[in-house]
Structures are given as C-alpha cells and as structure tokens.
Design an enzyme around this catalytic site. Structure first.
Site, PDB file in Angstrom:
ATOM      1  N   ILE A  12       0.839  -1.206   0.000  1.00 21.02           N
ATOM      2  CA  ILE A  12       0.000   0.000   0.000  1.00 21.02           C
ATOM      3  C   ILE A  12       0.875   1.256   0.000  1.00 21.02           C
ATOM      4  O   ILE A  12       0.593   2.225  -0.716  1.00 21.02           O
ATOM      5  CB  ILE A  12      -0.977   0.007   1.194  1.00 21.02           C
ATOM      6  N   GLU A  84       4.903  -5.069  10.084  1.00 24.62           N
ATOM      7  CA  GLU A  84       4.765  -6.479   9.740  1.00 24.62           C
ATOM      8  C   GLU A  84       3.273  -6.661   9.538  1.00 24.62           C
ATOM      9  O   GLU A  84       2.475  -6.283  10.407  1.00 24.62           O
ATOM     10  CB  GLU A  84       5.271  -7.357  10.887  1.00 24.62           C
ATOM     11  N   THR A 125      -5.929  -0.780  10.624  1.00 23.29           N
ATOM     12  CA  THR A 125      -6.695  -1.825   9.928  1.00 23.29           C
ATOM     13  C   THR A 125      -8.024  -2.091  10.632  1.00 23.29           C
ATOM     14  O   THR A 125      -8.132  -1.931  11.856  1.00 23.29           O
ATOM     15  CB  THR A 125      -5.858  -3.129   9.892  1.00 23.29           C
ATOM     16  N   ASP A 126      -9.004  -2.582   9.861  1.00 22.63           N
ATOM     17  CA  ASP A 126     -10.286  -2.967  10.475  1.00 22.63           C
ATOM     18  C   ASP A 126     -10.122  -4.186  11.391  1.00 22.63           C
ATOM     19  O   ASP A 126     -11.014  -4.488  12.179  1.00 22.63           O
ATOM     20  CB  ASP A 126     -11.355  -3.227   9.410  1.00 22.63           C
ATOM     21  N   GLU A 127      -8.970  -4.873  11.278  1.00 19.08           N
ATOM     22  CA  GLU A 127      -8.787  -6.071  12.107  1.00 19.08           C
ATOM     23  C   GLU A 127      -8.706  -5.732  13.597  1.00 19.08           C
ATOM     24  O   GLU A 127      -8.838  -6.614  14.437  1.00 19.08           O
ATOM     25  CB  GLU A 127      -7.546  -6.850  11.657  1.00 19.08           C
ATOM     26  N   TYR A 153      -0.979 -10.079  15.114  1.00 21.81           N
ATOM     27  CA  TYR A 153      -0.916  -8.936  14.189  1.00 21.81           C
ATOM     28  C   TYR A 153      -1.912  -7.853  14.598  1.00 21.81           C
ATOM     29  O   TYR A 153      -1.542  -6.690  14.786  1.00 21.81           O
ATOM     30  CB  TYR A 153      -1.207  -9.397  12.749  1.00 21.81           C
ATOM     31  N   SER A 156      -1.077  -6.091  17.783  1.00 19.20           N
ATOM     32  CA  SER A 156       0.016  -5.112  17.672  1.00 19.20           C
ATOM     33  C   SER A 156      -0.477  -3.831  17.003  1.00 19.20           C
ATOM     34  O   SER A 156      -0.093  -2.731  17.386  1.00 19.20           O
ATOM     35  CB  SER A 156       1.212  -5.708  16.913  1.00 19.20           C
ATOM     36  N   LYS A 157      -1.353  -3.961  16.011  1.00 17.83           N
ATOM     37  CA  LYS A 157      -1.877  -2.764  15.340  1.00 17.83           C
ATOM     38  C   LYS A 157      -2.778  -1.972  16.297  1.00 17.83           C
ATOM     39  O   LYS A 157      -2.743  -0.742  16.322  1.00 17.83           O
ATOM     40  CB  LYS A 157      -2.665  -3.150  14.083  1.00 17.83           C
ATOM     41  N   ASN A 183      -7.193  -4.581   1.276  1.00 22.10           N
ATOM     42  CA  ASN A 183      -6.852  -3.943   0.006  1.00 22.10           C
ATOM     43  C   ASN A 183      -6.457  -4.990  -1.027  1.00 22.10           C
ATOM     44  O   ASN A 183      -5.970  -6.067  -0.674  1.00 22.10           O
ATOM     45  CB  ASN A 183      -5.636  -3.022   0.176  1.00 22.10           C
ATOM     46  N   ASN A 252     -14.084 -15.586   0.750  1.00 20.70           N
ATOM     47  CA  ASN A 252     -12.815 -15.946   0.101  1.00 20.70           C
ATOM     48  C   ASN A 252     -13.073 -16.847  -1.112  1.00 20.70           C
ATOM     49  O   ASN A 252     -12.428 -16.725  -2.146  1.00 20.70           O
ATOM     50  CB  ASN A 252     -11.898 -16.657   1.101  1.00 20.70           C
ATOM     51  N   ASP A 273      -7.876 -24.777   8.574  1.00 20.30           N
ATOM     52  CA  ASP A 273      -8.113 -23.361   8.800  1.00 20.30           C
ATOM     53  C   ASP A 273      -6.998 -22.727   9.617  1.00 20.30           C
ATOM     54  O   ASP A 273      -6.329 -23.394  10.398  1.00 20.30           O
ATOM     55  CB  ASP A 273      -9.455 -23.182   9.537  1.00 20.30           C
ATOM     56  N   GLY A 276      -7.709 -19.181  15.016  1.00 19.37           N
ATOM     57  CA  GLY A 276      -8.348 -17.906  15.388  1.00 19.37           C
ATOM     58  C   GLY A 276      -8.891 -17.113  14.208  1.00 19.37           C
ATOM     59  O   GLY A 276      -9.092 -15.903  14.305  1.00 19.37           O
TER      60      GLY A 276
HETATM   61  N1  LIG Z   1      -2.881  -4.999   3.107  1.00 21.48           N
HETATM   62  C1  LIG Z   1      -4.071  -4.673   3.599  1.00 21.48           C
HETATM   63  O1  LIG Z   1      -5.098  -5.156   3.117  1.00 21.48           O
HETATM   64  C2  LIG Z   1      -4.181  -3.698   4.739  1.00 21.48           C
HETATM   65  C3  LIG Z   1      -5.448  -3.277   5.155  1.00 21.48           C
HETATM   66  C4  LIG Z   1      -5.548  -2.338   6.163  1.00 21.48           C
HETATM   67  C5  LIG Z   1      -4.400  -1.808   6.741  1.00 21.48           C
HETATM   68  N2  LIG Z   1      -3.174  -2.243   6.338  1.00 21.48           N
HETATM   69  C6  LIG Z   1      -1.994  -1.615   6.957  1.00 21.48           C
HETATM   70  O2  LIG Z   1      -1.341  -0.894   5.931  1.00 21.48           O
HETATM   71  C7  LIG Z   1       0.064  -0.888   6.138  1.00 21.48           C
HETATM   72  C8  LIG Z   1       0.770  -1.394   4.907  1.00 21.48           C
HETATM   73  O3  LIG Z   1       0.316  -2.714   4.609  1.00 21.48           O
HETATM   74  P1  LIG Z   1       0.890  -3.511   3.357  1.00 21.48           P
HETATM   75  O4  LIG Z   1      -0.090  -4.563   3.019  1.00 21.48           O
HETATM   76  O5  LIG Z   1       1.342  -2.560   2.332  1.00 21.48           O
HETATM   77  O6  LIG Z   1       2.172  -4.205   4.022  1.00 21.48           O
HETATM   78  P2  LIG Z   1       3.453  -4.831   3.350  1.00 21.48           P
HETATM   79  O7  LIG Z   1       3.845  -5.969   4.229  1.00 21.48           O
HETATM   80  O8  LIG Z   1       3.254  -5.066   1.890  1.00 21.48           O
HETATM   81  O9  LIG Z   1       4.560  -3.674   3.459  1.00 21.48           O
HETATM   82  C9  LIG Z   1       5.141  -3.290   4.673  1.00 21.48           C
HETATM   83  C10 LIG Z   1       6.382  -2.461   4.360  1.00 21.48           C
HETATM   84  O10 LIG Z   1       6.931  -2.036   5.617  1.00 21.48           O
HETATM   85  C11 LIG Z   1       8.334  -2.253   5.590  1.00 21.48           C
HETATM   86  N3  LIG Z   1       8.789  -2.473   6.973  1.00 21.48           N
HETATM   87  C12 LIG Z   1       8.537  -3.539   7.776  1.00 21.48           C
HETATM   88  N4  LIG Z   1       9.143  -3.392   8.963  1.00 21.48           N
HETATM   89  C13 LIG Z   1       9.760  -2.186   8.922  1.00 21.48           C
HETATM   90  C14 LIG Z   1      10.542  -1.453   9.856  1.00 21.48           C
HETATM   91  N5  LIG Z   1      10.816  -1.941  11.071  1.00 21.48           N
HETATM   92  N6  LIG Z   1      11.026  -0.234   9.495  1.00 21.48           N
HETATM   93  C15 LIG Z   1      10.781   0.266   8.241  1.00 21.48           C
HETATM   94  N7  LIG Z   1      10.064  -0.400   7.315  1.00 21.48           N
HETATM   95  C16 LIG Z   1       9.547  -1.607   7.654  1.00 21.48           C
HETATM   96  C17 LIG Z   1       8.525  -3.481   4.712  1.00 21.48           C
HETATM   97  O11 LIG Z   1       9.866  -3.544   4.197  1.00 21.48           O
HETATM   98  C18 LIG Z   1       7.482  -3.247   3.632  1.00 21.48           C
HETATM   99  O12 LIG Z   1       8.010  -2.464   2.588  1.00 21.48           O
HETATM  100  C19 LIG Z   1       0.308  -1.749   7.369  1.00 21.48           C
HETATM  101  O13 LIG Z   1       0.470  -0.889   8.467  1.00 21.48           O
HETATM  102  C20 LIG Z   1      -0.958  -2.578   7.503  1.00 21.48           C
HETATM  103  O14 LIG Z   1      -1.206  -2.890   8.836  1.00 21.48           O
HETATM  104  C21 LIG Z   1      -3.036  -3.176   5.356  1.00 21.48           C
END
Ligand SMILES: NC(=O)c1ccc[n+]([C@@H]2O[C@H](COP(=O)([O-])OP(=O)(O)OC[C@H]3O[C@@H](n4cnc5c(N)ncnc54)[C@H](O)[C@@H]3O)[C@@H](O)[C@H]2O)c1
Length: 337
Positions: A12, A84, A125-127, A153, A156-157, A183, A252, A273, A276
């Site tokens: 994202i 993460e 996140t909605d989680e 996960y 932590s969020k 997303n 899914n 599955d 959780g």
């Molecule tokens: N993917 C989804 O559907 C979704 C939905 C809602 C919210 N989010 C949130 O959006 C954000 C991005 O999600 P994503 O799917 O793009 O994740 P992703 O795992 O694709 O990307 C995470 C990025 O963070 C970097 N990263 C990880 N640890 C790091 C650190 N300690 N310091 C600096 N960079 C670090 C990684 O190298 C990577 O580029 C996250 O915070 C996630 O919780 C994701």
C-alpha cells in the site's frame, strides 16, 4: 508539503508513493523502509529518478537513525505504513510484530514530539475490531466499535493505535488514524489471498483455501485507500479515527472462483483453517464520506480485472519474489495442511 512515507517499498505504501507523486507533483515524498522480505525496490523503480522523491533504507524502530532523518530532512507530514502485516507470520513469530508495529510507532511519535510536525497519520486496519458473525449481515464496524483483537498482528496494530491516541491526548501530537478493510491491487506481495491465487493459477499450482472458504472480507482497491489517506492528511480532524471501506463484501471462495473464471483455469484445494481465523469484516465508512466527501471509485468487478491484468503484465515482479526463501515459507504454511 514534505511527506515522510514509511513502508513505501511495500504494497500500500508503494501505491501511495505513486499516487501522491502523480496527484500532487508539487509535494516532496521521502520514503523510509527497512526492506524486510515484504519490501521491494522494484515497486519504487518507476519513481527513483523523480526529483521530488527520495528513498532512505532505515528501520522505524531504530531511534538514532530516525531522529537523524527528522533532523536532516524536516518532514512536515508523516504517514506510517511500515509494519509487519501478515497474520499467518504473526502466528508463527509474534515478537517482530510488537517490535516494528508498536515500538517502531513509538519511535516515530517521539520523533514527532522532538522535532515538531504538522500531522502524523497512522495507517491502521479494520482487524483491530475483531470479527463479526456471518449470520448478522446488518452489523458493521464503526469508529465506536470496541477494539477486540484476534491475532498477534491485530493486537500489535491495536496497541499502536492506542499509543497514537495517547500521544495526542498527553503530548498534543497532531494525529489521525485510518482503519481500512482488505486492500487489493498492483504490487501486492504474493503471500496474500488475491495475488497468491493469481500466481498459483498462472503457475498451474493448486489454490489453497482456508477452512470452508466462507470467511468474508470487505475488499477495497488500493488506489481508493490512497485517496482516503490523502484526504485525511489534508482535511481530516486532528485526533480522529476514520474507517475506510467500500461495502464490497465477498467470501474468500467467491474471490477465488472469480479469479478462476477470469483466467479460465485453477483448482481449489481446501486446507486446515488458520488458528483464530476471523469470520467477517465489514466497514461502515459513513464518517469519512460525510466529513471528507470520500467515496471509493473502483467497483470490485473492475478492480479485480485490473489487478489480474497487472499480474499478467508484470510477471518478473512477482516471479522474483516467489523464488528463493519464499518457497520455504510456502511449504511451512501450506505443505502439510
Ligand atoms: N494490506 C491490507 O489489506 C491492509 C489493510 C488495512 C491496513 N493495512 C496496513 O497498511 C500498512 C501497509 O500494509 P501492506 O499490506 O502494504 O504491508 P506490506 O507488508 O506489503 O509492506 C510493509 C512495508 O513495511 C516495511 N517495513 C517492515 N518493517 C519495517 C521497519 N521496522 N522499518 C521500516 N520499514 C519496515 C517493509 O519492508 C514493507 O516495505 C500496514 O500498516 C498494515 O497494517 C493493510
């Protein structure tokens, strides 16, 4: 505006970098990313020569380096995507999730206090709301829904969200938070459902679906998430949480069947599955619509076609990822289930 985007080499964050440089060519984007397994410089290759873009490899939990970046670069707005992000990995090894998602957020917030910024935006996140029962389609997550997490996960969020709100209340840091649903779109790491299924179909591998496949997710095309964050950092009210989602609920199984139908092949294999496993997520986006006028532009049926086409057109991007170390992870996850 000078915007520090953390995690911009990920899914994202990478899409957000592209979106902002396109929509706001006057802004400067500084990307900080630790380049973990999920970070990919190929995602940023198209913008590396843009004079309004700069990349720094750094860990958000490394206080000394982050302070030095704030001191030298003087960012005005911080958008924290770095995390993460994969639930399955958090079940295997929760520690790194707390380190990056909680401690990393704290370091960024401390830097905001120390150096002063206009806005800190936390991408959540909605989680954090847990899940909803499958037999109550009338229920949705609002910003008032209590935090009720299921996985390391999401815990932590949620912890990071609470910390962000505490830094606003206690220290006056000007924060906003967005909580978005699932997303999908270009540059999505192939461990996640949609790119995993597309890559497996294209490689003639079975399509592993958890449990009965009836878990429901609320899918949002990644550019619509980017436009929501863009609106929040410019016009959102400080201290507020905004839910972001597009009323695109799908099981899914429905998603996988749509991918099979589009690509004309693919064989589903049901696997044990996830522990959780949340049943249903569904966002009520009324607040961001009423306050900021945000609406998603891409319907799921169109977005999934665009996404499949992107994976067909960009094979080297994902083929590089699924070779090497990723194979070991895949075997651990799906090999014996
Ligand atoms: N993917 C989804 O559907 C979704 C939905 C809602 C919210 N989010 C949130 O959006 C954000 C991005 O999600 P994503 O799917 O793009 O994740 P992703 O795992 O694709 O990307 C995470 C990025 O963070 C970097 N990263 C990880 N640890 C790091 C650190 N300690 N310091 C600096 N960079 C670090 C990684 O190298 C990577 O580029 C996250 O915070 C996630 O919780 C994701």
């Amino acid at each position: 505006m000078k915007i520090l985007v953390t995690g911009g080499a990920g899914f994202i964050g990478g899409n957000f970098v592209h979106y902002m440089l396109r929509e706001h060519p006057e802004d400067e984007i500084l990307c900080v990313d630790a380049l973990t397994y999920a970070g990919n410089m190929e995602t940023l290759a198209p913008v590396m020569d843009n004079p309004h873009f700069k990349f720094i490899k750094a860990d958000i939990a490394d206080r000394e380096t982050i302070y030095a970046i704030f001191e030298q670069e003087k960012p005005e707005v911080i958008v924290n995507f770095a995390a993460e992000s994969h639930v399955d990995r958090s079940i295997e090894n929760p520690a790194i999730f707390l380190q990056t998602n909680v401690m990393g957020t704290q370091v960024l917030l401390d830097a905001c206090r120390k150096y002063g910024i206009q806005r800190y935006h936390q991408v959540s996140t909605d989680e954090v709301y847990g899940d909803l029962p499958l037999d109550r389609p009338d229920l949705f997550f609002t910003e008032e829904t209590p935090i009720h997490t299921s996985s390391p996960y999401s815990a932590s969020k949620a912890s990071a969200d609470l910390l962000v709100q505490a830094y606003h209340r206690t220290f006056g840091v000007p924060v906003t938070i967005s909580r978005c649903s699932n997303n999908y779109g270009p540059y999505h790491f192939p461990e996640k459902l949609i790119p995993l299924m597309i890559a497996n179909v294209l490689n003639d591998k079975p399509l592993p679906v958890y449990g009965d496949g009836k878990n429901v997710r609320d899918w949002l095309y990644v550019e619509d998430h980017c436009s929501a964050i863009d609106l929040i950092i410019r016009n959102g009210r400080v201290g507020e949480v905004y839910n972001v989602g597009g009323h695109n609920e799908k099981t899914n199984l429905e998603v996988v069947q749509l991918i099979i139908a589009t690509l004309g092949k693919g064989e589903i294999q049901f696997v044990r599955d996830r522990a959780g496993h949340d049943r249903r997520y569904a966002i009520d986006p009324t607040k961001i619509h009423n306050e900021l006028g945000w609406l998603p532009k891409t319907k799921f049926e169109d977005g999934i076609q665009k996404t499949i086409q992107w994976y067909l057109d960009n094979k080297p991007w994902w083929e590089n990822i699924i070779s090497g170390e990723y194979q070991n992870y895949y075997e651990r996850m799906y090999g014996n289930r």
